[in-house]
Every structure is written in C-alpha cells, then in structure tokens.
Design a protein around this motif. Structure first.
Motif, PDB file in Angstrom:
ATOM      1  N   LEU A  64       0.834  -1.207   0.000  1.00  0.00           N
ATOM      2  CA  LEU A  64       0.000   0.000   0.000  1.00  0.00           C
ATOM      3  C   LEU A  64       0.871   1.260   0.000  1.00  0.00           C
ATOM      4  O   LEU A  64       0.542   2.258  -0.638  1.00  0.00           O
ATOM      5  CB  LEU A  64      -0.950  -0.006   1.196  1.00  0.00           C
ATOM      6  CG  LEU A  64      -2.051  -1.070   1.157  1.00  0.00           C
ATOM      7  CD1 LEU A  64      -2.790  -1.124   2.485  1.00  0.00           C
ATOM      8  CD2 LEU A  64      -3.003  -0.825  -0.004  1.00  0.00           C
ATOM      9  N   PHE A  65       1.997   1.202   0.707  1.00  0.00           N
ATOM     10  CA  PHE A  65       2.946   2.321   0.716  1.00  0.00           C
ATOM     11  C   PHE A  65       3.545   2.514  -0.675  1.00  0.00           C
ATOM     12  O   PHE A  65       3.620   3.631  -1.183  1.00  0.00           O
ATOM     13  CB  PHE A  65       4.045   2.064   1.752  1.00  0.00           C
ATOM     14  CG  PHE A  65       5.128   3.095   1.781  1.00  0.00           C
ATOM     15  CD1 PHE A  65       4.896   4.358   2.299  1.00  0.00           C
ATOM     16  CD2 PHE A  65       6.395   2.806   1.285  1.00  0.00           C
ATOM     17  CE1 PHE A  65       5.896   5.315   2.332  1.00  0.00           C
ATOM     18  CE2 PHE A  65       7.399   3.748   1.311  1.00  0.00           C
ATOM     19  CZ  PHE A  65       7.157   5.013   1.836  1.00  0.00           C
ATOM     20  N   GLU A  66       3.936   1.411  -1.310  1.00  0.00           N
ATOM     21  CA  GLU A  66       4.519   1.476  -2.652  1.00  0.00           C
ATOM     22  C   GLU A  66       3.543   2.062  -3.659  1.00  0.00           C
ATOM     23  O   GLU A  66       3.940   2.780  -4.577  1.00  0.00           O
ATOM     24  CB  GLU A  66       4.934   0.072  -3.125  1.00  0.00           C
ATOM     25  CG  GLU A  66       6.120  -0.496  -2.407  1.00  0.00           C
ATOM     26  CD  GLU A  66       6.389  -1.940  -2.789  1.00  0.00           C
ATOM     27  OE1 GLU A  66       7.441  -2.436  -2.367  1.00  0.00           O
ATOM     28  OE2 GLU A  66       5.574  -2.573  -3.486  1.00  0.00           O
ATOM     29  N   MET A  67       2.265   1.748  -3.483  1.00  0.00           N
ATOM     30  CA  MET A  67       1.236   2.233  -4.406  1.00  0.00           C
ATOM     31  C   MET A  67       0.831   3.675  -4.114  1.00  0.00           C
ATOM     32  O   MET A  67       0.050   4.262  -4.852  1.00  0.00           O
ATOM     33  CB  MET A  67       0.013   1.318  -4.344  1.00  0.00           C
ATOM     34  CG  MET A  67       0.310  -0.081  -4.848  1.00  0.00           C
ATOM     35  SD  MET A  67      -0.950  -1.366  -4.509  1.00  0.00           S
ATOM     36  CE  MET A  67      -2.488  -0.531  -4.634  1.00  0.00           C
ATOM     37  N   GLY A  68       1.347   4.237  -3.025  1.00  0.00           N
ATOM     38  CA  GLY A  68       1.010   5.611  -2.660  1.00  0.00           C
ATOM     39  C   GLY A  68      -0.307   5.749  -1.923  1.00  0.00           C
ATOM     40  O   GLY A  68      -0.809   6.857  -1.731  1.00  0.00           O
ATOM     41  N   LEU A  69      -0.890   4.635  -1.487  1.00  0.00           N
ATOM     42  CA  LEU A  69      -2.163   4.671  -0.766  1.00  0.00           C
ATOM     43  C   LEU A  69      -1.974   4.934   0.726  1.00  0.00           C
ATOM     44  O   LEU A  69      -2.904   5.350   1.404  1.00  0.00           O
ATOM     45  CB  LEU A  69      -2.935   3.369  -0.983  1.00  0.00           C
ATOM     46  CG  LEU A  69      -3.289   3.077  -2.449  1.00  0.00           C
ATOM     47  CD1 LEU A  69      -3.895   1.693  -2.594  1.00  0.00           C
ATOM     48  CD2 LEU A  69      -4.235   4.149  -2.990  1.00  0.00           C
ATOM     49  N   LEU A  70      -0.789   4.651   1.224  1.00  0.00           N
ATOM     50  CA  LEU A  70      -0.440   4.975   2.613  1.00  0.00           C
ATOM     51  C   LEU A  70       0.800   5.844   2.595  1.00  0.00           C
ATOM     52  O   LEU A  70       1.703   5.627   1.789  1.00  0.00           O
ATOM     53  CB  LEU A  70      -0.113   3.712   3.414  1.00  0.00           C
ATOM     54  CG  LEU A  70      -1.210   2.702   3.694  1.00  0.00           C
ATOM     55  CD1 LEU A  70      -0.651   1.530   4.501  1.00  0.00           C
ATOM     56  CD2 LEU A  70      -2.361   3.341   4.439  1.00  0.00           C
ATOM     57  N   ASP A  71       0.835   6.832   3.497  1.00  0.00           N
ATOM     58  CA  ASP A  71       2.063   7.607   3.626  1.00  0.00           C
ATOM     59  C   ASP A  71       2.982   6.902   4.624  1.00  0.00           C
ATOM     60  O   ASP A  71       2.632   5.863   5.202  1.00  0.00           O
ATOM     61  CB  ASP A  71       1.772   9.057   4.035  1.00  0.00           C
ATOM     62  CG  ASP A  71       1.128   9.192   5.409  1.00  0.00           C
ATOM     63  OD1 ASP A  71       1.083   8.208   6.181  1.00  0.00           O
ATOM     64  OD2 ASP A  71       0.652  10.293   5.718  1.00  0.00           O
ATOM     65  N   GLU A  72       4.154   7.452   4.786  1.00  0.00           N
ATOM     66  CA  GLU A  72       5.158   6.840   5.661  1.00  0.00           C
ATOM     67  C   GLU A  72       4.647   6.663   7.087  1.00  0.00           C
ATOM     68  O   GLU A  72       4.802   5.602   7.690  1.00  0.00           O
ATOM     69  CB  GLU A  72       6.394   7.737   5.637  1.00  0.00           C
ATOM     70  CG  GLU A  72       7.604   7.157   6.267  1.00  0.00           C
ATOM     71  CD  GLU A  72       8.788   8.089   6.092  1.00  0.00           C
ATOM     72  OE1 GLU A  72       8.935   9.011   6.930  1.00  0.00           O
ATOM     73  OE2 GLU A  72       9.555   7.909   5.126  1.00  0.00           O
TER      74      GLU A  72
END
Length: 107
Positions: A64-72
C-alpha cells in the motif's frame, strides 16, 4: 530433511565488518526496504544487514505504501501492531567467515 546448525561470532563480526542494523521497523528501515523493492539495492556497501522480515503480514502495508495509498507515518503505524521477525543478510563472503558449522540435525 536436515537442519544445519551454525554458530555466529557476533562480537568479532561487529568489530570487523560493516553492518547495517535496524533495531526496529522505523522510517530508515521502511525507506531501505522500499529502495530495495524498487530495484535500487542500497545494501551493496554492507557486509551484513539485519532487520525485520517483510513477510506476508508486513507485505500488505508495504505494498500500500509502494502504491502511494499509505504515507510513511500510516505505514509505520500499521507495522507497529504486527509481530515482526528479524532476518540477517550475509551479503559478502567475508561475513560468512564468522559463521561456524556446529552440527546437522535430522528432522
């Protein structure tokens, strides 16, 4: 099936090798994992790397982080509730010199 058992001389390795050691799944660990997964391996300067394994339970948050759906920040929050296990990458032949064969166990 067999299990090979090795002893690792951590004290000597820590004294002699270049080791990247992530104590937790923090911001630096997340960016390291992300870089490796994006094909920009940044472990090449180290003899060893130790840190949390990206297994099936952790992979969902990383994806989800890689896809930009979650931030750091949200990704790290989700990882804090996961049971994380460590792994060690013996990246160079030199690092393997600190592993000494002990025995084989038949399973």
């Amino acid at each position: 099936m067999f299990l090979s058992v090795y002893k690792f001389d951590r004290r000597s390795a820590e004294r002699d090798l270049i080791i990247l050691d992530f104590e937790s799944a923090d911001k630096d660990w997340l960016n390291f994992v992300y870089s490796c997964r994006m094909g920009k391996p940044n472990h090449m300067d180290y003899d060893m790397v130790r840190g949390a394994v990206v297994d099936d339970t952790v992979y969902a948050a990383i994806q989800l982080f890689e896809m930009g759906l979650l931030d750091e920040e949200e990704t790290l929050k989700r990882l804090k509730i996961q049971k994380l296990y460590d792994q060690i990458l013996f990246h160079t032949n030199r690092s393997l010199d600190y592993c000494h064969f002990v025995r084989v166990i038949e399973l």
